[in-house]
Design a protein around this motif. Structure first.
Motif, PDB file in Angstrom:
ATOM      1  N   ALA A 107      53.927   9.345  16.582  1.00 20.67           N
ATOM      2  CA  ALA A 107      52.879   8.322  16.570  1.00 20.67           C
ATOM      3  C   ALA A 107      51.672   8.734  17.403  1.00 20.67           C
ATOM      4  O   ALA A 107      50.621   8.100  17.332  1.00 20.67           O
ATOM      5  CB  ALA A 107      53.436   7.002  17.101  1.00 20.67           C
ATOM      6  N   GLY A 108      51.811   9.804  18.176  1.00 15.83           N
ATOM      7  CA  GLY A 108      50.747  10.193  19.105  1.00 15.83           C
ATOM      8  C   GLY A 108      49.424  10.524  18.455  1.00 15.83           C
ATOM      9  O   GLY A 108      48.373  10.413  19.099  1.00 15.83           O
ATOM     10  N   SER A 109      49.453  10.936  17.187  1.00 16.31           N
ATOM     11  CA  SER A 109      48.203  11.291  16.507  1.00 16.31           C
ATOM     12  C   SER A 109      47.525  10.092  15.862  1.00 16.31           C
ATOM     13  O   SER A 109      46.433  10.227  15.301  1.00 16.31           O
ATOM     14  CB  SER A 109      48.475  12.352  15.437  1.00 16.31           C
ATOM     15  N   LEU A 110      48.144   8.917  15.926  1.00 19.32           N
ATOM     16  CA  LEU A 110      47.502   7.722  15.384  1.00 19.32           C
ATOM     17  C   LEU A 110      46.273   7.370  16.223  1.00 19.32           C
ATOM     18  O   LEU A 110      46.233   7.621  17.432  1.00 19.32           O
ATOM     19  CB  LEU A 110      48.483   6.544  15.382  1.00 19.32           C
ATOM     20  N   TYR A 111      45.284   6.792  15.561  1.00 20.28           N
ATOM     21  CA  TYR A 111      44.033   6.435  16.239  1.00 20.28           C
ATOM     22  C   TYR A 111      44.048   4.992  16.723  1.00 20.28           C
ATOM     23  O   TYR A 111      44.582   4.101  16.055  1.00 20.28           O
ATOM     24  CB  TYR A 111      42.849   6.646  15.298  1.00 20.28           C
ATOM     25  N   LEU A 112      43.457   4.775  17.867  1.00 17.56           N
ATOM     26  CA  LEU A 112      43.293   3.429  18.407  1.00 17.56           C
ATOM     27  C   LEU A 112      41.951   2.875  17.964  1.00 17.56           C
ATOM     28  O   LEU A 112      41.123   3.581  17.379  1.00 17.56           O
ATOM     29  CB  LEU A 112      43.403   3.465  19.929  1.00 17.56           C
ATOM     30  N   SER A 113      41.704   1.614  18.256  1.00 15.04           N
ATOM     31  CA  SER A 113      40.492   0.947  17.761  1.00 15.04           C
ATOM     32  C   SER A 113      39.210   1.591  18.282  1.00 15.04           C
ATOM     33  O   SER A 113      38.155   1.502  17.641  1.00 15.04           O
ATOM     34  CB  SER A 113      40.520  -0.530  18.145  1.00 15.04           C
ATOM     35  N   ASP A 114      39.291   2.265  19.438  1.00 13.44           N
ATOM     36  CA  ASP A 114      38.091   2.905  19.992  1.00 13.44           C
ATOM     37  C   ASP A 114      37.907   4.333  19.484  1.00 13.44           C
ATOM     38  O   ASP A 114      36.995   5.039  19.920  1.00 13.44           O
ATOM     39  CB  ASP A 114      38.132   2.886  21.517  1.00 13.44           C
ATOM     40  N   GLY A 115      38.778   4.768  18.561  1.00 13.29           N
ATOM     41  CA  GLY A 115      38.637   6.091  17.975  1.00 13.29           C
ATOM     42  C   GLY A 115      39.382   7.200  18.689  1.00 13.29           C
ATOM     43  O   GLY A 115      39.410   8.332  18.205  1.00 13.29           O
ATOM     44  N   THR A 116      39.999   6.902  19.823  1.00  8.95           N
ATOM     45  CA  THR A 116      40.791   7.911  20.513  1.00  8.95           C
ATOM     46  C   THR A 116      42.201   7.956  19.906  1.00  8.95           C
ATOM     47  O   THR A 116      42.657   6.987  19.291  1.00  8.95           O
ATOM     48  CB  THR A 116      40.913   7.602  22.014  1.00  8.95           C
ATOM     49  N   GLN A 117      42.855   9.079  20.079  1.00  6.21           N
ATOM     50  CA  GLN A 117      44.230   9.183  19.605  1.00  6.21           C
ATOM     51  C   GLN A 117      45.187   8.739  20.697  1.00  6.21           C
ATOM     52  O   GLN A 117      44.937   8.966  21.890  1.00  6.21           O
ATOM     53  CB  GLN A 117      44.539  10.623  19.170  1.00  6.21           C
ATOM     54  N   LEU A 118      46.283   8.141  20.272  1.00  6.19           N
ATOM     55  CA  LEU A 118      47.241   7.582  21.223  1.00  6.19           C
ATOM     56  C   LEU A 118      47.685   8.598  22.264  1.00  6.19           C
ATOM     57  O   LEU A 118      47.779   8.287  23.454  1.00  6.19           O
ATOM     58  CB  LEU A 118      48.465   7.048  20.464  1.00  6.19           C
ATOM     59  N   VAL A 119      47.944   9.840  21.837  1.00  9.78           N
ATOM     60  CA  VAL A 119      48.444  10.853  22.759  1.00  9.78           C
ATOM     61  C   VAL A 119      47.478  11.116  23.900  1.00  9.78           C
ATOM     62  O   VAL A 119      47.896  11.479  25.015  1.00  9.78           O
ATOM     63  CB  VAL A 119      48.763  12.159  21.988  1.00  9.78           C
TER      64      VAL A 119
END
Length: 215
Positions: A107-119
Motif C-alpha cells: 500500500a506504500g505506493s498509494l497516493y494521499l490527498s496531498d499527492g504524496t505517497q504513503l511510504v
C-alpha cells in the motif's frame, strides 16, 4: 484454467491459493520448500525465484501467474531481495510465454490527498519502510513493461494478519488512491484480498496498471 501462485505458503499467497481452488481452478503453488497437497486441483513446487530459467519452465502451459512474493519483513536485505526477486519473476514470466501476470505489492505506493505517497510519510525507523520502498520502486519498474498483460495490486493500508473480518466477498475498487470507508478507514482482510485477486484472474479488468481495493 491453470494458475501459478508464487509465494503460495505465505499469509497472502495461502489465502489466494485457497480462494482459487475453491473455484475449481487448477493451481500450482510455488514456495521455497516442497509441500504436499491433499487437493486434486493443487500441487506445490519448490523453486528459487531468482533462478529465471528453472522458474520459466515451471510457469509454462499456465494461463496466469500470480505473484505474492515477499522478501521477508525481518530480512535486513529486504529491499534488494524484493527488487531482485520481483525482476527475476517478471523475466521468468516473459520467458515462459504466459502473458497474464498479476503481482501483489504494498500500500506504500498509494497516493494521499496531498499527492504524496504513503511510504514517504513513514518515520525513518519504521521497520516496514525498506519493504514498502521496495514494492513502490518495483511498481515503477513494472510500469515500463510493455510485453506482459500485467496488473499490480496494492492492498488496503490496514491489511494484515490482525484483521479478523474474514471473507465477505464484498469490496470497492480503486486505482492510485486508498478506498476509504465512511469512517475514513482503509481496511481489507486477507480472505477478501484473495477474492479480489481471484476475481481479477477470472474476469480481468486491469491491464498494465495498478489497482487497489477496500471495504
Amino acid at each position: 484454467m491453470k494458475v501459478v501462485v508464487i509465494g503460495a505458503t505465505g499469509f497472502v499467497g495461502s489465502h489466494i491459493v485457497n480462494e482459487l481452488i475453491s473455484r475449481n481452478i487448477q493451481v500450482t503453488g510455488i514456495s521455497r520448500n516442497e509441500k504436499v497437497s491433499d487437493k486434486n486441483n493443487l500441487k506445490y513446487v519448490a523453486a528459487d525465484v531468482k533462478n529465471v530459467e528453472a522458474l520459466a519452465e515451471i510457469l509454462k502451459q499456465h494461463d496466469v501467474v500470480v505473484s505474492a512474493f515477499g522478501g521477508g519483513w525481518t530480512n535486513p536485505n529486504i529491499y534488494e531481495d524484493f527488487i531482485n526477486g520481483s525482476k527475476a519473476i517478471q523475466q521468468a514470466v516473459k520467458q515462459s510465454g504466459v502473458k497474464r501476470f498479476i503481482t501483489v505489492g504494498g500500500a506504500g505506493s498509494l497516493y494521499l490527498s496531498d499527492g504524496t505517497q504513503l511510504v514517504d510519510t513513514f518515520p525513518q525507523d519504521n521497520p516496514f519502510l525498506p519493504g514498502a520502498k521496495a514494492a513502490r520502486d518495483y511498481l515503477d519498474i513494472l510500469k515500463e513493461e510493455k510485453e506482459l498483460d500485467w496488473a499490480f495490486f496494492s492492498p488496503a493500508i490496514d491489511m494484515h494478519q490482525g484483521i479478523t473480518i474474514g471473507r465477505t466477498g464484498k469490496y470497492r475498487l480503486g486505482t492510485d488512491y486508498p478506498v476509504m470507508d465512511d469512517d475514513g478507514k482503509n481496511i481489507l482482510s486477507g480472505e477478501d484480498l484473495a477474492v479480489i485477486i481471484a476475481d481479477e484472474v477470472e474476469n480481468p479488468k486491469h491491464h498494465q496498471m495498478r489497482f487497489t481495493a477496500a471495504y
